[in-house]
Structure formats: structure tokens, C-alpha cells
Design an enzyme around this catalytic site. Sequence first.
Site, short mmCIF file in Angstrom:
data_model
loop_
_atom_site.label_atom_id
_atom_site.label_comp_id
_atom_site.label_asym_id
_atom_site.label_seq_id
_atom_site.Cartn_x
_atom_site.Cartn_y
_atom_site.Cartn_z
N ASP A 327 3.97 -6.19 8.05
CA ASP A 327 4.15 -6.09 6.60
C ASP A 327 5.59 -6.51 6.29
O ASP A 327 6.44 -6.58 7.17
CB ASP A 327 3.86 -4.66 6.10
CG ASP A 327 3.49 -4.65 4.63
OD1 ASP A 327 3.77 -5.64 3.93
OD2 ASP A 327 2.93 -3.64 4.16
N GLU A 528 3.07 0.18 -5.02
CA GLU A 528 3.69 0.75 -3.80
C GLU A 528 4.55 1.97 -4.14
O GLU A 528 4.20 2.78 -4.98
CB GLU A 528 4.45 -0.36 -3.06
CG GLU A 528 3.50 -1.52 -2.70
CD GLU A 528 4.10 -2.55 -1.77
OE1 GLU A 528 4.79 -2.17 -0.81
OE2 GLU A 528 3.86 -3.76 -1.99
#
Length: 848
Positions: A327, A528
Site C-alpha cells: 500500500d 481513510e
Amino acid sequence: MRLKYTTSVLLGALSLGGIAACSGPADIDQTPLANQKVVPDYWPHIESEVKQSKDTETQVKKLLAGMTLEQKVAQLIQPEIRDISVADMRRYGFGSYLNGGGAFPDNNKHASVQDWIDLAEALYQASVDDSLDGSTIPTMWGTDAVHGHNNVIGATLFPHNIGLGAANNPQLIEKIADATAKEVAATGIDWIFAPTVAVTRDDRWGRTYEAYSEDPEIVRDYAYAIVKGLQGRDDNFLSQHKVLSTVKHFVGDGGTQGGDDQGNNLASEQELYEIHAQGYVGGLRAGAQSVMASFNSWHGKKLHGSEYLLTKVLKERMGFDGFVVGDWNGHGQISGCSNDNCPAAINAGLDVFMVPTNAWKPLLENTVNQVREGVIPLSRLNDAVSRVLRVKLRAGLFNKPSPANRPLAGDSTLIGHPEHRQIARQAVRASLVLLKNKGQLLPLDPNQHILVAGDGADNIGKQSGGWTITWQGTGNKNTDFPGGTSIYGGISEAVNAAGGKAELSVDGSFSQTPDVAIVVFGEEPYAEGNGDLANLEYQRGNKRDLALLRKLKQQNIPVVSVFLSGRPMWVNPELNASDAFVAAWLPGSEGQGVADVLLADNEGNIRYDFNGKLSFSWPATPEQATVNIGDDDYQPLLPYGFGLRYGEKNILSDTLDESVDADSSELEPLALLENAIRAPWSMSIGTAQNQTAVTSAVMTAGPVKMRTMDRFVQEDARSIIFDGSASGQVRIGAPFPQDLRSYLERSGALSMDILVQNKPTKAVILGMDCGPDCGAGVDITEQLQSMPADKWQTLSIGLACFRDAQELAGVFSPFILTSKGTASLSLSKISIRPDVESPSIKCGNPGP
Ligand code: BGC
Ligand code: BGC
């Protein structure tokens, strides 16, 4: 708007509480659990429906044998489109690249389908051009099409995963994935970073809406269906209408302590498997070709560095033969690593580094050296490269035409295609969950006067949530959604057709009393960690929407609430003030789906019944963030699986407990920029006379250039350049004034972290604005000039210095930075804080 600046005297010295530059939280102690070497039996081998073929394996070996070390390492490097040029691709031949959320060709939010194709084609051609790197291996492009092709203007936006979970319909999910694959293929992109198969156990987590459910069962079934839909079945497998998929984020992202994004998961290993890994059981069986490692830790160890979980469990036991992609600079968070240097990740089993920012180049060079020096075993490198090649061969990348010449390429009719919109509209209907329906108020007769109120009513950006054109989903207008429909738009269409009247009124005012009001309200978009919460209370400390509901109720108008949110929330007061209440989640661009269900036909017949069922338990208190089906002491307000259908008996009274903990009245810091620009604030740049709203990650307006940058986490800072060609100004403001007097009384300060890259050549003034002819400013030039270069510093300015802004009773912009000269600096953590006893600049605050 004109500003009156009264430059205050600068008292006090700058506090130099230096903050060390840091690439992220370090690993904490590793427990024996994470060190464990033997994989327990409950982790199964997963028989992938995509079989290894002898042919492919032979080709992998052949290709590998012809590659240089540099070419091999390049296959493991995945930079971002904002950080590389076509020339870089020609020179290095990266194995893949991505566009992050809100990254577009040429930084143009309104890039056309042809612009996307052109970029894909240019980078592809550069990758197969062997003139500089000697390699002809095609690159591939990955994107976050997580609810439709959400970075592309005009694409169909499907409900976010939480809404799809409520629909509990794997066939529908496969259709959605199929449509998404086509829209993505139309832009020349090969690969999607979806599905997210997190099982969210703490709804304070900002990514709750990216999860289908708190229960692993739906997630497992959906993972299978969506991977099939994206990658295709049988003969259609990775055909030119299909894209590669990624099951993410491995593993345990939905189970961190406190619901912290990128946090620490303390589940036992068996729970890790039984709850958090079920999406991989479905996804790997369906043949997902990549898995994304998670930002989170398990018992203190970052997943990106976990050889146990990435290699022993995922690859060896579960038998995953595709590749593991990292990621967003996630490798840099492993202890001992940085974004540009991390052999530990490759050695643990990561195959591809996702490396946005300019770290890609040193990372590539360091990795090459580490293989040379034996820090990374050649066998590990070869394995990683083989995995990437295997996937590329399966995807037919070596045989397919180049991106511009594929069958769907450039077909702009596929973007937001009517058939895809129909599927999305169906999904909206299927995702709605009816929580309350007093006196069977719903369905509504369309042939009456319906007031449609609330700031979510005619707001496609808000109804679509995060990951919508921009990463955070903020900064969008209805005109950014050509072909899309707001919830009000859908209602008015149906009501007008039936001969009734739909009246849009955000604040709920009206000239003629309506028969009924539909109020659409809910969370502002976020993505997020920016969505992480301390508790689940809706609008703590500022119940504006509740006031609207009550105002309507007091006038005896029946109220239907349509609640937009990325998670279940504690809304007892709002439920009490509503006659009917619908959890609509984040439905996306096809707002008509709401009217389809809420409104009957002219004869009073139901057009579509409610079918949605809660895939998350609904909390009875603000603190019930971790109430999940299967808990021993399970007492939610509404259980998992709840959802009324038409005609079913209402169960919620109007007298649900509304009490909250007393300490919620504490004066909390008011964040302006805390990871993201916080609602209700927005940022604009330009000159004092001509400001342009910041709507994407890289922007220039007049003399000011702005770019988001990563400090602790992604995009938590803003880098600003004043070019000196005119007086430049950066503002953070809101459309309505904020009362800062309680902060002034409590020795408050405007506080921020600053990194000075190029010192200012002329005065820099920081000001506040409180409407026409009302404002105040403080000269901070000296402070900026005395800051050491390239080191983050905290600068705080006592609010008393801004007193001239009418004692701060009604401040529209609490942050206005102005300079006529050149300067470049970065900002993060901007807030108004109470109790700052010794600010860097102090102006005789009264009181203690
Ligand atoms: C941001 C990242 C984020 C990413 C997601 C980017 O635009 O810079 O921080 O992780 O979008 O794709
Ligand atoms: C997110 C991922 C995403 C990646 C690339 C990260 O910030 O965690 O889910 O795929 O960015 O955009």
C-alpha cells in the site's frame, strides 16, 4: 472581499519545539504470537479456480532468464502518475504504476476519456521501448475504482460497499463489478485495487464504508463474486473487457484497536483467520491475481514486514500464486525502513512496492544494491518477479494490443453507460434500510406537496462519499457529475410525473406548508484515517440537522429522514424527531433509486419494497462502536439483519434515550487541517481578490501553487509556493461564521506546523476574516525567517492577536496567509486550540 489588517506587535519568541521528520509510526514489540513459525491447521489451502498452466510457467522462466538485475527490480517498483514522466518509464521500465485517489492525467480533474487513454498509451509504449533499459515487458496501470471508476468524471458511481452489504446479493455485485471493469477498460487501465474485504469490527474506523459487513460471511461471498465480475469467468477470464483485481488489505485492517486506521490488530490468530481473512478465502478461490498488504500491524508488527503472514500463511499455506502489492508507501512504516529503502518488505514477501512521491528512484537504486550485496536473496527477487510476470501473462498483456487499440479503449459511451446506471440505481434501491416507519408513513403518495430539505438533498458529492473524483470526496459540485442525479433530482422527477410538487429547500423554509418533508442529511465525505472518530455520535456538539428536523416537526409536518453515512451512527435524537428513517449509506451517482422506493405510484401501490437489511449492528449509545453480531452481551439498538419492509410493524418509539456523557461539552480543538481539511472548512488559493477553491491535489491559481504532501500519513500536509508575481493568498474558510470567543476566553491560539523550504523574501501576514471590513492580521515573517530549513516547527499565535476581528464572534476564515514575495513552505496540523499558555506569538491575553 476586502480585509483590514492591523499588524500587531510581535511579542514572545517562537517556540522551537522541533518535530523530527518521521516516516510513520514505528513497530512496537513483537509478541511470540507473530513470531510463530508453524502455521496452524485452521488456515486452509485455497484451491484457486485459476490454475497454473505449464505454458505460462515455461514462459515466466524464459523471460526471467533474459532479464538483467535492473530490469527485474523495475518490475517491483510501482510509482504514481504525479511523480513520473514518460521519459522515466522509457528509462526504467516500471512493472506497473498507479494513479492515487484524485490523481488524473495532467492533474486535470476534467480529463477526458481520450486523455486517460493517451497517458496509458504513452506510458505503455515507453515501457515496451527497449532503447534505454533493454526491456520490452509491458507495464500495467492500477487504479482505485472502488465504487465504479470513481476518479473519472461522468463514470457510474455505485453505492459504497457498506450499502452493497445491506443488499446482500452476490449476483448484483458481480454485475456491478462487470460494469466497473468495462468503464475502467474504456480508459486503458488494466487493474483495479478492489475489492476491499475488510470486516469492520469497530465502526469508528474511517474506512467502515469500504467494508461490506461486520460479519465475515457476506464478505467471503462478495469477494468471490466481485473478483469474478472484475476478472471474468471461463473464456472471458481477463479478456479485453476485464481487469485484474486486488483483494485488500491483507490482513486485519477492520479489526484495529480503537478503530484506528493503519492501527494495530490484537486478534488471536484464529480470529484473524475466522473473521478478518474470510474475504481472502472467497477472493483467492475466485482467482484474484493480487493481494494488497495492509497498513495495519498485527500484535505490533506491520503487515508489510510480516514474513509469517505474507509468505508462510498467504503464499505457502493458502497457495496464493499471484503477487503481493504494497500500500501507499506502506513499506516505509516497517521499523528500520524508509520510503526509499526497505529490503525487509521484499524479504518478508512483498512483491511490488507501491511507491508514490519521488522515493521511487532511490528505492529502485537501493533495492538493486541490496540484491547485489545479498541483503535480498536473488531467489526472493526471482520469485517476486516471476509472480508479476505470471500475472501479466495471464492477463494477456504480452499479446493484447496497446491500451489505445483495445476493443473498449476510448469508448466514452461506456463511461456512465445507461445500462451501468440502471444497475447502480437497482443497487441503491436494494441498499436502503428502513429503520423506522411510524404509522406506515412510507411509502409516500407522490401526488402531494413534498418539501425536500437538508444539505444532502441536492448534493451528489455528499451522497457519494469519499473516493469520489477526489480522494476525500470533497471539493465536488453537482456539475462534476454529468449524467448523475441527486436524491432531490430523483424525487422531483417522480413527483412531477405524478402531478405533485417537490420543493427543494436546504434549510427547510417554505412559503406554503408542505404535506410531508423528506430531509436528506448525514456525514460529510471522508476517506481513510480522516474518517476515524472518537465515538459514533452524529454531529456531537453541533446538532444542526436535529434542529432542522425538530423545526419541521413543530409545524406538524411529518418528517422522513434519509440518512447518508459511511457507518451506523448514534442518532437517537434524530430518530425521535423523525416519523420515518431510512439508512441510505452512500448511494453514489444514481439518486433516483431513493425515490423509487420512498414514493408509491399514483394508485398508491408500492413500486419497490425495502429489501435492505443491516449488515452492521446499529448502536444504542455513542460508545457502542464495537457491538457486533455474535457478541456475548449483544444489545444494539437494532440488530444485524434488521430492516423493515413495507407494512411491517414499526418498533422504534419516539422516546429513545437521548442522554450522552457529560464530558462531550468540553471545548475541543477546532481542526482546520488535521490530515485533511476538515468540514466545514475548505481551502482556496490565489490573490485576495480572486480565490480559487482547491478541488484537487495539485493546483495553481495566480501567484500560488499548492500540492498535497505526505508527512505522517498520506496527504496530511500542504506544500505552498508563493511565486512573487503578485500578492498571493491562501485561505481556509467556511460559508458560515464560527464563534471563536470561547477559545479566546480560554487562552486559545491558532496553531500549526510549518516546514520552511524557501524563506520569504517579503512580509508574510497571517490573518482572520470576519466579513466586510472586518479582519485582523499578524506579521509572521520573522518567525518564518528564523526557522531552520527543512525541519517541521510548531507556530502558535495567541487568539488575542486577532482581537480586531470583532472579538472573534463571527469568523469566516480563521486562516489567511498573504505574501507579496516568494516563499515556499509546507503546512500541517492547523487548529484553533484552547489553553495554549505560551504561544509563539502572544498578545496580552486577559485571564489566567
Ligand atoms: C493520496 C494518497 C492516498 C491515495 C489513495 C492519493 O491521492 O495522495 O494519500 O492514499 O490517493 O489512492
Ligand atoms: C489505500 C489503498 C489504495 C491505495 C492506492 C491507499 O491509501 O489504503 O486502499 O488502494 O492508497 O491508491
